[in-house]
Design an enzyme around this catalytic site. Structure first.
Site, mmCIF file in Angstrom:
data_model
loop_
_atom_site.group_PDB
_atom_site.id
_atom_site.type_symbol
_atom_site.label_atom_id
_atom_site.label_comp_id
_atom_site.label_asym_id
_atom_site.label_seq_id
_atom_site.Cartn_x
_atom_site.Cartn_y
_atom_site.Cartn_z
ATOM 1 N N LYS A 58 -0.937 -9.862 -0.484
ATOM 2 C CA LYS A 58 -2.220 -10.196 0.138
ATOM 3 C C LYS A 58 -3.091 -11.059 -0.763
ATOM 4 O O LYS A 58 -2.927 -11.070 -1.986
ATOM 5 C CB LYS A 58 -2.962 -8.942 0.600
ATOM 6 C CG LYS A 58 -3.309 -7.939 -0.467
ATOM 7 C CD LYS A 58 -3.983 -6.709 0.144
ATOM 8 C CE LYS A 58 -4.607 -5.862 -0.957
ATOM 9 N NZ LYS A 58 -5.432 -4.772 -0.449
ATOM 10 N N ASP A 95 -0.902 1.540 -4.395
ATOM 11 C CA ASP A 95 -1.735 0.513 -5.043
ATOM 12 C C ASP A 95 -3.118 1.058 -5.405
ATOM 13 O O ASP A 95 -4.005 0.311 -5.812
ATOM 14 C CB ASP A 95 -1.858 -0.746 -4.173
ATOM 15 C CG ASP A 95 -2.651 -0.518 -2.902
ATOM 16 O OD1 ASP A 95 -2.529 0.573 -2.316
ATOM 17 O OD2 ASP A 95 -3.402 -1.422 -2.482
ATOM 18 N N ARG A 140 -6.448 3.982 -1.868
ATOM 19 C CA ARG A 140 -6.803 5.119 -1.015
ATOM 20 C C ARG A 140 -6.799 6.382 -1.855
ATOM 21 O O ARG A 140 -6.083 6.472 -2.838
ATOM 22 C CB ARG A 140 -5.801 5.287 0.127
ATOM 23 C CG ARG A 140 -5.768 4.124 1.078
ATOM 24 C CD ARG A 140 -4.684 4.356 2.106
ATOM 25 N NE ARG A 140 -4.433 3.142 2.864
ATOM 26 C CZ ARG A 140 -4.344 3.108 4.187
ATOM 27 N NH1 ARG A 140 -4.494 4.192 4.891
ATOM 28 N NH2 ARG A 140 -4.100 1.969 4.807
ATOM 29 N N SER A 199 0.829 -1.201 0.000
ATOM 30 C CA SER A 199 0.000 0.000 0.000
ATOM 31 C C SER A 199 0.876 1.269 0.000
ATOM 32 O O SER A 199 1.762 1.396 -0.838
ATOM 33 C CB SER A 199 -0.973 -0.033 1.178
ATOM 34 O OG SER A 199 -1.959 0.947 1.039
ATOM 35 N N HIS A 200 0.641 2.196 0.945
ATOM 36 C CA HIS A 200 1.378 3.467 0.936
ATOM 37 C C HIS A 200 2.674 3.394 1.746
ATOM 38 O O HIS A 200 3.329 4.418 1.942
ATOM 39 C CB HIS A 200 0.492 4.580 1.485
ATOM 40 C CG HIS A 200 0.034 4.318 2.886
ATOM 41 N ND1 HIS A 200 -0.822 3.294 3.195
ATOM 42 C CD2 HIS A 200 0.332 4.922 4.064
ATOM 43 C CE1 HIS A 200 -1.041 3.289 4.502
ATOM 44 N NE2 HIS A 200 -0.358 4.256 5.062
#
Length: 548
Positions: free
Chosen positions: A159, A309, A312, A149-150
């Protein structure tokens, strides 16, 4: 107890903090994790397994073991459809992708890899799973997303998304984690694997056009006609992430006035401004990380960014600059439930227990049921899948929602859609989301909110996760009677892994971090900044007393 802001925060990243990519990649291949060391084992949290090759927490051995465990899990559950696999732009994502494919091919799993090696946003993988499975009862697909992610550039993440397209629930992640660690302990001798070149050519490996299938379907969730006819002038900063090549096709297909402010992809993410703690983090909700786009706010009617990714979003408006995630989510919910007539009357509003109580007030005014869940997007996947949730969100700028016709879109977080909806809102309401937030708070009350992190030992974290309401010694909170103390989420009765205390005009929640040696205290006041500080101070005292 306040966060210590680094002197580098918000400034361009100095070369001294940039990760050495060749060293990072060499460590991924060469360093062997020791399963006897807890920090070097597979730990499959809510967002999969994360770590850094330099710390022996994300290495080739981990990925081979997890991939084999996923193959065995699928077999045990009779999941025999294709597996959709996507990866982001972090440096460790490509070698992890190659290792995963080596194992998938050797296990005879039909792997759907992106056409032309294009990087793939998390929502595009969830979308592919749901589109494939629609109308099927057997031969179901699932997926793997390779992303931390971030998280900072030296991190990797991996995942698993089962057949409902959302993040795997804890039953699945526990199974995969246990099996992967057993494989690590056995020296990987039970891992099936073939050379990458051979896996790439295997009869089970197929290319899938994630980009065009996702982009072509967006018209079923965003009203592009209203954006186009209003001539909304938009800017987007993909932050060098997995959606970097998605935005130009979106603009072209739907004839939008959308400027991509940068299409640079750099595994060091050297173009970023530094986050609050002196690290590089591609967090679209951080004012420190979002300096580039904030600086351009007056050039656009509305501008937005997504994390690496693209699960968000961050929205920047002329009227108020970068919006707090809770502020924009409140506006988005208020707007969507008034402008999606085909959503069922029973479609509820989903939020985590630490999201703003302004959402509760918005839902009440809309006459919608509120579904309050523990932290973790997996809690929203079933409701988004069956349409019982119109919208699900977490306070860290993650959200997903139904299509305009009330059917499932994606059951994992989608950063692109909420970003684009900021333009739909601006077009239809004639005001940007920042102005609409100001209007909302005039009508329903203005929240003052903060989150602070405090150091905690593993023993203290374990104790905090198991706190029960009767361990709270106080019945007062910042001068008001405590009306409710929760250790389970009202929406589904699941443990929140901490505690939440609620009074008439404020609340606090405390929960241990899943990844760091800290606990987090969230608080919100509908009175004032002073009241918020009193809430935080008392929350700290209440938690300290309970931990003692």
């Amino acid at each position: 107890m306040s966060q210590k802001i680094s002197p580098l925060a918000g400034k361009p990243a100095p070369s001294s903090i940039l990760v050495d990519i060749p060293q990072l990649l060499a460590a991924y291949a060469d360093l062997k994790p020791d399963p006897a060391v807890p920090a070097q084992r597979v730990a499959f949290g809510t967002s999969g397994h994360r770590g850094s090759s330099l710390e022996r927490s994300f290495n080739e051995a981990h990925i081979l073991a997890i991939s084999q465990a996923i193959c065995e899990y699928r077999r045990s559950k009779g999941i025999d459809g294709p597996l959709f696999i996507g990866a982001d732009t972090h440096a460790l994502s490509q070698p992890a992708f190659e290792n995963a494919l080596e194992v998938l091919a050797a296990n005879g799993v039909a792997a759907m890899i992106s056409a032309g090696g294009e990087v793939t946003p998390t929502p595009a993988v969830s979308h592919a799973i749901l589109v494939y499975n629609k109308g099927r009862t057997s031969g179901l697909a699932d997926g793997i997303v390779i992303t931390p992610s971030h998280n900072p550039p030296d991190n990797g993440g991996f995942k698993y998304n089962p057949s409902n397209g959302g993040p795997a629930d804890s039953d699945i992640t526990k199974w995969v984690e246990n099996r992967a660690n057993a494989l690590l302990e056995g020296g990987l001798k039970d891992v099936r694997r073939m050379p990458y070149a051979q896996a790439r050519q295997a009869a089970t490996t197929h290319e899938h056009d994630y980009l065009n299938s996702y982009v072509a379907d967006l018209a079923n969730i965003v009203d592009f006609d209203v954006i186009r006819s209003a001539g909304v002038h938009m800017g987007v900063d993909p932050l060098g992430g997995a959606g970097v090549h998605y935005w130009a096709p979106i603009a072209e297909r739907y004839k939008l006035d959308l400027t991509v402010v940068s299409a640079v992809v750099d595994p060091q993410f050297a173009f970023m401004s530094v986050d609050w703690d002196g690290k590089i983090r591609m967090d679209p909700s951080s004012k420190y990380a979002m300096q580039r786009l904030i600086g351009l706010k007056d050039q656009y009617d509305v501008a937005f960014a997504c994390d690496t990714d693209h699960d968000r979003h961050g929205v920047v408006t002329r009227s108020s600059g970068l919006m707090e995630p809770n502020h924009y989510l409140s506006v988005l919910i208020d707007y969507l439930f008034r402008h999606r007539p085909q959503w069922g009357a029973h479609a509820a509003v989903g939020k985590t227990v630490v999201s703003t109580a302004l959402i509760d007030r918005v839902a009440k005014r809309l006459g919608r049921q509120l579904y309050e869940a523990p932290v973790g997007f997996k809690w929203f996947a079933p409701g988004l899948f069956d349409g019982s949730l119109g919208f699900g969100c977490e306070e860290s700028a993650g959200a997903s929602l139904l299509r305009r016709d009330g059917t499932a879109w994606v059951t994992d977080k989608d950063g692109l859609v909420p970003a684009l909806l900021s333009a739909e809102i601006t077009a239809r309401e004639g005001k940007d989301p920042g102005e609409l937030y100001a209007q909302l708070t005039r009508e329903l009350g203005k929240p003052f909110a903060s989150r602070v992190d405090a150091a905690a030992t593993p023993a203290q974290k374990a104790k905090l996760a198991k706190l029960s309401p009767d361990q709270l010694k106080s019945d007062q909170l910042a001068g008001e009677k405590i009306e409710q103390v929760l250790d389970k989420a009202p929406g589904n009765g699941a443990a929140i892994g901490g505690i939440k205390a609620i009074a008439a005009s404020g609340w606090f929640a405390a929960r241990p971090s899943g990844t760091e040696a800290i606990y987090k205290v969230y608080a919100e006041s509908f009175k004032s900044e002073e009241h918020l500080q009193a809430l935080l101070k008392e929350a700290q005292g209440i938690v300290d007393a309970a931990l003692a």
